[in-house]
Scaffold this active site. Structure first.
Site, PDB file in Angstrom:
ATOM      1  N   GLU A 143       0.829  -1.210   0.000  1.00  0.00           N
ATOM      2  CA  GLU A 143       0.000   0.000   0.000  1.00  0.00           C
ATOM      3  C   GLU A 143       0.860   1.255   0.000  1.00  0.00           C
ATOM      4  OE1 GLU A 143      -3.561   2.040   2.701  1.00  0.00           O
ATOM      5  OE2 GLU A 143      -2.423   0.327   3.464  1.00  0.00           O
ATOM      6  N   GLU A 240     -12.225   2.669   5.238  1.00  0.00           N
ATOM      7  CA  GLU A 240     -11.197   3.032   6.213  1.00  0.00           C
ATOM      8  C   GLU A 240     -11.210   4.552   6.401  1.00  0.00           C
ATOM      9  OE1 GLU A 240      -6.648   1.612   7.091  1.00  0.00           O
ATOM     10  OE2 GLU A 240      -7.006   2.693   5.225  1.00  0.00           O
TER      11      GLU A 240
END
Length: 259
Positions: A143, A240
Site C-alpha cells: 500500500e 477506512e
C-alpha cells in the site's frame, strides 16, 4: 456489484474491538477488515466472524511498534529477521481466520539509511513474503501511503508500487489502492484505477480533506463506484475512514451513493 467491508480499526470504535463485529453485522456489512489481529487469540476473532456471518477480507503483517509510531519495518535493513518472523505470525493468523490476502506496510525509512538500501531491503522482504504467502494460498498486497500523514513513508505512489512489484519478479504481489492516500499524492484516481486494475487486489476509501466518509469532501465517489463496477472489479472496498459524527449516524452515505 460494490462490496463494502467495514474497517474495524476506524469504524465502531465507540465500542470495544471484539464487540465491533456484531456492530458491523447489525449495520449491514458482510465483510470486515482491520489493521492487526495480534492482540487477541485468533480463536476469539474467528468465533465472532462465524457468529455474525462475516468475512475477514484483510489484515496487515506486523508493522513494528505501532504505539511508538512505527508504520512498518520492511524497509529497515537491520530488522529483516523480525520481518520474517512477522510473516510467519501473519500466515498463522490468516489461516485461522480464513484470510486470503495480507497487506504489507513497508514503513518509514530509518535515519541514516539510503534510499537505495531501503529499496533493496523492501524488494528482498517482499520477495520473501510473497513466496511464503503463496505456499499458504494467500496474496500479498502493498500500500502506498501519503507523506502528509506519514512523512518519510517509503512507498508513496502507484507507479512506485508497480515498480517494486516488478523488481521482485513475483506474480503474488498486488496493489492495495487507497483512494484517500492517492488523492492526496497524485490525483487522477479514475484513470489510474482503469489503467492498473489488473494489478489492484484491494481498494480502500475515505474522502479528502479530513479522511471522513464519502460525500464530505472533494472526491466523486458515486462516479468511482460506477467505474469500478463497469470495469468488473469484484473485490472488496474497505471503508477506512474517520466517522465525522459517529459511525452509525454517518452510514447514510451508502444509500446516497447507491451502495
Amino acid at each position: 456489484m460494490t462490496k463494502l467491508a467495514a474497517n474495524l480499526t476506524m469504524l465502531f470504535n465507540e465500542v470495544p474491538f471484539l464487540e465491533r463485529f456484531e456492530a458491523a453485522a447489525q449495520a449491514g456489512f458482510k465483510g470486515v477488515e482491520f489493521l492487526f489481529p495480534y492482540a487477541y487469540p485468533a480463536q476469539q476473532i474467528a468465533e465472532r466472524l462465524e457468529k455474525h456471518h462475516l468475512e475477514l477480507v484483510l489484515h496487515n503483517l506486523p508493522a513494528g511498534n505501532w504505539e511508538r509510531g512505527e508504520r512498518g519495518i520492511a524497509c529497515h535493513p537491520d530488522r529483516v529477521e523480525e520481518f520474517k518472523e512477522g510473516v510467519s505470525k501473519a500466515i498463522a493468523y490468516a489461516k485461522a481466520l480464513r484470510v486470503r490476502q495480507l497487506n504489507c506496510l513497508v514503513g518509514v525509512v530509518p535515519a541514516g539509511v539510503s534510499a537505495e538500501l531501503a529499496r533493496e531491503t523492501v524488494i528482498a522482504n517482499l520477495r520473501y513474503a510473497a513466496e511464503q504467502l503463496r505456499a499458504a494460498g494467500i496474496r500479498l498486497l502493498i500500500e502506498a501511503i501519503n507523506t502528509f500523514d506519514i512523512p518519510g513513508f517509503f512507498l508513496s505512489g502507484t507507479a512506485q508500487a508497480l515498480e517494486l512489484i516488478a523488481a521482485t519478479g513475483s506474480d503474488n504481489i498486488y496493489v492495495q489502492y487507497d483512494i484517500y492516500h492517492m488523492q492526496r499524492m497524485e490525483g487522477e484516481l479514475a484513470n489510474t484505477i482503469k489503467a492498473n486494475l489488473a494489478a489492484i487486489g484491494h481498494v480502500q476509501l475515505a474522502d479528502n480533506p479530513g479522511r471522513f466518509e464519502p460525500g464530505t469532501g472533494e472526491i466523486n465517489y458515486r462516479y468511482l463506484f460506477a467505474q469500478l463496477d463497469a470495469l468488473g472489479y469484484d473485490g472488496w472496498i474497505g471503508c477506512e475512514y474517520k466517522p465525522r459524527a459517529g459511525t452509525v449516524d454517518g452510514l447514510g452515505w451508502r444509500a446516497a451513493h447507491g451502495v
